[in-house]
Design an enzyme around this catalytic site. Structure first.
Site, PDB file in Angstrom:
ATOM      1  N   TRP A 193      -4.481 -20.432 -26.913  1.00 13.96           N
ATOM      2  CA  TRP A 193      -3.898 -19.111 -26.619  1.00 13.96           C
ATOM      3  C   TRP A 193      -5.030 -18.184 -26.168  1.00 13.96           C
ATOM      4  O   TRP A 193      -6.079 -18.119 -26.817  1.00 13.96           O
ATOM      5  CB  TRP A 193      -3.218 -18.583 -27.891  1.00 13.96           C
ATOM      6  CG  TRP A 193      -2.624 -17.213 -27.771  1.00 13.96           C
ATOM      7  CD1 TRP A 193      -1.821 -16.738 -26.784  1.00 13.96           C
ATOM      8  CD2 TRP A 193      -2.781 -16.135 -28.714  1.00 13.96           C
ATOM      9  NE1 TRP A 193      -1.459 -15.442 -27.042  1.00 13.96           N
ATOM     10  CE2 TRP A 193      -2.033 -15.041 -28.216  1.00 13.96           C
ATOM     11  CE3 TRP A 193      -3.461 -15.986 -29.921  1.00 13.96           C
ATOM     12  CZ2 TRP A 193      -1.952 -13.830 -28.889  1.00 13.96           C
ATOM     13  CZ3 TRP A 193      -3.391 -14.778 -30.592  1.00 13.96           C
ATOM     14  CH2 TRP A 193      -2.637 -13.711 -30.087  1.00 13.96           C
ATOM     15  N   ASP A 274      -3.402 -21.560 -37.371  1.00 12.72           N
ATOM     16  CA  ASP A 274      -2.602 -20.515 -36.750  1.00 12.72           C
ATOM     17  C   ASP A 274      -1.175 -21.048 -36.684  1.00 12.72           C
ATOM     18  O   ASP A 274      -0.908 -22.052 -36.017  1.00 12.72           O
ATOM     19  CB  ASP A 274      -3.141 -20.222 -35.343  1.00 12.72           C
ATOM     20  CG  ASP A 274      -2.356 -19.120 -34.643  1.00 12.72           C
ATOM     21  OD1 ASP A 274      -1.305 -18.690 -35.180  1.00 12.72           O
ATOM     22  OD2 ASP A 274      -2.777 -18.691 -33.553  1.00 12.72           O
ATOM     23  N   LYS A 310       8.138 -15.063 -33.593  1.00  9.44           N
ATOM     24  CA  LYS A 310       9.036 -15.976 -32.868  1.00  9.44           C
ATOM     25  C   LYS A 310      10.156 -16.505 -33.755  1.00  9.44           C
ATOM     26  O   LYS A 310      11.318 -16.472 -33.377  1.00  9.44           O
ATOM     27  CB  LYS A 310       8.264 -17.173 -32.306  1.00  9.44           C
ATOM     28  CG  LYS A 310       6.846 -16.899 -31.901  1.00  9.44           C
ATOM     29  CD  LYS A 310       6.761 -16.245 -30.559  1.00  9.44           C
ATOM     30  CE  LYS A 310       5.362 -15.689 -30.385  1.00  9.44           C
ATOM     31  NZ  LYS A 310       4.824 -15.850 -29.085  1.00  9.44           N
TER      32      LYS A 310
HETATM   33  N1  PGU Z   1      -1.027 -17.384 -32.117  1.00  5.79           N
HETATM   34  C1  PGU Z   1      -0.467 -18.044 -31.100  1.00  5.79           C
HETATM   35  C2  PGU Z   1      -0.774 -19.483 -30.920  1.00  5.79           C
HETATM   36  C3  PGU Z   1       0.417 -17.378 -30.236  1.00  5.79           C
HETATM   37  O1  PGU Z   1       0.961 -18.047 -29.234  1.00  5.79           O
HETATM   38  C4  PGU Z   1       0.683 -16.013 -30.430  1.00  5.79           C
HETATM   39  C5  PGU Z   1       1.594 -15.246 -29.514  1.00  5.79           C
HETATM   40  C6  PGU Z   1       0.080 -15.385 -31.517  1.00  5.79           C
HETATM   41  C7  PGU Z   1      -0.768 -16.103 -32.338  1.00  5.79           C
HETATM   42  C8  PGU Z   1       0.281 -13.944 -31.847  1.00  5.79           C
HETATM   43  O2  PGU Z   1       1.536 -13.553 -32.052  1.00  5.79           O
HETATM   44  P1  PGU Z   1       1.934 -12.223 -32.817  1.00  5.79           P
HETATM   45  O3  PGU Z   1       2.905 -11.560 -31.930  1.00  5.79           O
HETATM   46  O4  PGU Z   1       0.700 -11.434 -33.034  1.00  5.79           O
HETATM   47  O5  PGU Z   1       2.511 -12.711 -34.095  1.00  5.79           O
HETATM   48  N2  PGU Z   1       1.618 -15.642 -28.204  1.00  5.79           N
HETATM   49  C9  PGU Z   1       2.680 -15.322 -27.277  1.00  5.79           C
HETATM   50  C10 PGU Z   1       3.076 -13.864 -27.258  1.00  5.79           C
HETATM   51  C11 PGU Z   1       2.410 -12.977 -26.297  1.00  5.79           C
HETATM   52  C12 PGU Z   1       0.970 -12.722 -26.654  1.00  5.79           C
HETATM   53  O6  PGU Z   1       0.112 -13.283 -25.964  1.00  5.79           O
HETATM   54  O7  PGU Z   1       0.711 -12.016 -27.646  1.00  5.79           O
HETATM   55  C13 PGU Z   1       2.340 -15.924 -25.928  1.00  5.79           C
HETATM   56  O8  PGU Z   1       3.115 -15.710 -24.995  1.00  5.79           O
HETATM   57  O9  PGU Z   1       1.366 -16.673 -25.828  1.00  5.79           O
END
Ligand code: PGU
Length: 464
Positions: A193, A274, A310
């Protein structure tokens, strides 16, 4: 009270008059006193009017004039671009956020019910939570990820604090490690990510990568992963995606997890999990927590960042938890006391509403069951989108092996499309996705799959 904007017979506002009187008063004091500490306006201006301070930007230039325009975020910026596009056929597959078959954001029924209960309960107040958050939420969150029969929980070896969703949990954990852990290097999968390296670096750790994804097989590079972790220094921190790896959708099998666990424990590497997608990979909360539970079952220590963005659709409520599994209960107590010192100057204490929703759902059998049904329905819709997209590409005879679309799991498909092909699809087809070729399957519907398949087909056949 006198209105500061009221003007007197000479046209002066009363506020101006007060300031000018103050200036005269201060001007009468000795130069070494208060007047010399004031900006030149009041003390050195014989007319008694207020002259602008050189830092006030009155002379044309902003004190921030040197600030350069920052680029948009690689993931959230996709939504910004999407919102600006007037095309009626546009599709946003950038951000990992669930959409219904109608393309609309979804608030789970169980969340609405829990919220209603909270609103109808007159005993609920809006007091500050403790620095560590809602105690009940913390306990239930630890149980959800580690299992209700987890020995670590029963032995009170887990310190859990409520944080601002997954990102906030990662950040608090990072700052804790930077202050209290001997090794400052964190190994993150390649790719991962996009926000991970930023969170860890700004939190005070130095980031290295380990091999994870093999673009040729479009699967896990377990050999490369094990080699890279073998050569990491003893004690190094290792970031592991608990399930539904973002962006690849490729997870280790249980056997591979066991190999990773053995290697990490033998080298004293510290796991930092995570968990942003529990329930989204398989549709089962327990199955998706298996990797984590293997590491906790061996009695070793680890960190866990949990997000409810999510799996409960609570994106904007920012609900998450950081747990640190320790060797003993007394270590956990001290760890928690230090986590409070990290949190207090950062945001003082977390918000109450989202955590109350989660706690209400997790503690009530009926609501919990309703949640699992709705979660499974979201996971199933995503899986059906995979099949539909795969079939659509097959039907078009799109060159290439697209079986990874149905093999990968979780919210995303890592298509293998390059940044040029992505740019082409955005320009010609108004399909918005991250430039690494990741698409959020949750943003698709049976209505938009044909359009996406046309776009992929055109990108692959025309721009190669
Ligand atoms: N860890 C991972 C692996 C993730 O994909 C995401 C969110 C998070 C943590 C953080 O999510 P929180 O909203 O803080 O609980 N990834 C999504 C959402 C958009 C973003 O980048 O924040 C994504 O589209 O990759």
């Amino acid at each position: 009270m006198e209105d500061a904007n009221v003007r007197d017979s000479t046209g002066y506002r009363s506020a101006d008059r007060r300031l000018s009187t103050l200036g005269r008063h201060l001007g009468a004091l000795s130069p070494s006193s208060a007047a010399s500490r004031l900006p030149p306006m009041a003390s050195e201006n014989p007319t008694g009017t207020i002259a602008p301070s050189p830092t006030a930007g009155f002379y044309g230039g902003s004190v921030f004039a040197h600030v350069v325009q920052a680029p948009e975020d690689p993931i959230l910026g996709v939504t910004v671009a999407y919102n600006k596009d007037p095309s009626p056929v546009k599709v946003n597959l950038g951000v990992g956020a669930y959409r219904t078959e109608e393309g609309k954001p979804l608030v789970l029924n169980v969340v609405r019910r829990a919220e209603q209960m909270l609103v109808n309960d007159p005993s609920r107040v809006k007091e500050y939570l403790p620095i560590t958050g809602l105690a009940e939420f913390n306990k239930l969150s630890a149980k959800l990820i580690f299992g209700s029969d987890s020995p670590a929980i029963q032995e009170n070896r887990v310190a859990t604090v409520q944080c601002l969703s997954g990102t906030g949990s990662l950040r608090v954990g990072t700052e804790f490690l930077a202050r209290h852990y001997r090794e400052r290097t964190i190994y993150i999968p390649q790719p991962t990510w996009g926000n991970h390296p930023k969170v860890f670096t700004l939190g005070g750790l130095s980031v290295k990568t380990y091999r994870y994804y093999d673009p040729v097989t479009r699967g896990l590079n377990i050999q490369g992963l094990l080699e890279d972790l073998s050569s990491a220094p003893s004690g190094a921190i290792v970031l592991l995606h608990a399930c539904a790896h973002n962006p690849t959708g490729v997870d280790p099998t249980l056997d591979q997890w066991e190999q990773i666990r053995k290697l990490m424990r033998s080298k004293g590497l510290l796991p930092f999990f995570d968990s942003a997608y529990q329930g989204f990979a398989s549709g089962s909360l327990d199955a998706d927590a298996q990797s984590v539970r293997m590491f906790v079952a061996d009695g070793g220590e680890c960190l866990m960042a949990q997000s409810y963005a999510k799996n409960m659709g609570l994106y904007g409520e920012r609900v998450g938890a950081l747990s640190i599994v320790c060797r003993s209960a007394d270590v956990a107590v001290r760890v928690e006391s230090q986590l409070k010192l990290v949190i207090r100057p950062m945001y003082s204490n977390p918000p109450i509403h989202g955590a109350s929703i989660v706690a209400a759902i997790l503690k009530d059998r009926a609501l919990f069951h309703e949640w699992t049904v709705e979660l499974k329905a979201m996971a199933d819709r995503i899986i059906s989108m995979r099949q539909m997209l795969f079939d659509a590409l097959r039907a078009r005879g799109t060159p290439g092996d697209w079986s990874h679309i149905i093999k990968q799991i979780g919210m995303f498909t890592f298509t293998g499309l390059n940044s040029e092909q992505v740019a082409f699809m955005t320009k010609e087809y108004h399909i918005y996705m991250t430039s690494d070729g990741r698409i959020s399957m949750a943003g698709l519907s049976s209505k938009t799959v044909p359009h996406l398949a046309d776009a992929i087909h055109a990108a692959v056949t025309r721009t190669n």
